[in-house]
Design an enzyme around this catalytic site. Structure first.
Site, PDB file in Angstrom:
ATOM      1  N   HIS A 159       0.710   5.745   0.891  1.00 26.01           N
ATOM      2  CA  HIS A 159       0.014   6.905   1.442  1.00 26.01           C
ATOM      3  C   HIS A 159       0.548   8.149   0.755  1.00 26.01           C
ATOM      4  CE1 HIS A 159      -1.644   4.526   4.717  1.00 26.01           C
ATOM      5  NE2 HIS A 159      -0.433   4.126   5.047  1.00 26.01           N
TER       6      HIS A 159
ATOM      7  N   TYR B 158      11.768   4.693   0.596  1.00 24.33           N
ATOM      8  CA  TYR B 158      10.639   5.098  -0.247  1.00 24.33           C
ATOM      9  C   TYR B 158       9.647   5.963   0.533  1.00 24.33           C
ATOM     10  CZ  TYR B 158      12.901   1.330  -2.687  1.00 24.33           C
ATOM     11  OH  TYR B 158      13.851   0.529  -3.277  1.00 24.33           O
TER      12      TYR B 158
ATOM     13  N   HIS C 201       0.840  -1.200   0.000  1.00 22.70           N
ATOM     14  CA  HIS C 201       0.000   0.000   0.000  1.00 22.70           C
ATOM     15  C   HIS C 201       0.868   1.240   0.000  1.00 22.70           C
ATOM     16  CE1 HIS C 201       0.735  -0.315   4.362  1.00 22.70           C
ATOM     17  NE2 HIS C 201       0.326   0.936   4.479  1.00 22.70           N
TER      18      HIS C 201
END
Length: 191
Positions: free
Chosen positions: A62, A152, A60
């Protein structure tokens, strides 16, 4: 069916969570992260927006975005990012046979969950809370011991801006910095 309504405010600042289909860890592969960044850059060029914060985890990601003053169409941008990444990821390959009839009907592949989480930020204090959440997320998920160890993330950019110390949330030198547990966000972040 849910009665959830998204809030669209021109020039607003938004927090997003995008999740891979069945939480498949596509972004454990650095080549896929490069493809994702390419997809985001393409959409950002076509439909400008400002990325305030971001973190890419294996299954996932954000984002914190601010849209241009007269623009509120984050849904289109997210759809384009998902489609662009999927095309880069799949190439010219057809959908696998495992994609359900429902997903085929909605022109969806087996790369992303159907929807995404969104929260409209109301003020500067929320911005700080959500930035902290984003930057601490790799630690929360047990991927690294300290935020600075995750490559990342926008954490390093914020350190360069002197908005975070390089040892924020860090246990490397044996001194743990107290970080919020983010329980108040559990209904807003999509995890």
């Amino acid at each position: 069916m849910s009665n959830y309504r998204r809030l669209y405010i021109p020039g607003g600042t938004y927090f997003f969570t995008l999740v891979t289909y069945k939480r498949t860890p596509y972004f454990a592969n650095s080549d896929n992260i490069i493809k994702l960044r390419q997809a985001v850059a393409t959409v950002k060029y076509e439909m400008p927006f400002n990325i305030l914060g971001a973190v890419i985890l294996p299954d996932h990601l954000h984002f914190l975005w601010t849209l241009p003053p007269e623009d509120n169409n984050y849904s289109k941008r997210i759809g384009l990012i998902k489609a662009s990444f999927t095309k880069l990821f799949r190439g010219n390959n057809t959908l696998p046979d495992t994609v359900s009839i429902s997903r085929q009907k909605h022109r969806e592949s087996d790369v992303w969950q159907r929807r995404f989480w969104e929260h409209t930020l109301q003020d500067e204090s929320e911005l700080e809370i959500y930035l902290n959440y984003i930057h601490y997320n790799p630690v929360k998920h047990g991927l690294v011991a300290c935020p600075h160890l995750w490559l990342y993330s926008s954490f390093h950019t914020w350190v360069q801006k002197d908005s975070y110390s390089s040892n924020w949330g860090c246990i490397c030198q044996g001194q743990f910095k107290n970080i919020d547990n983010f329980d108040e966000l559990k209904d807003y972040v999509g995890e």
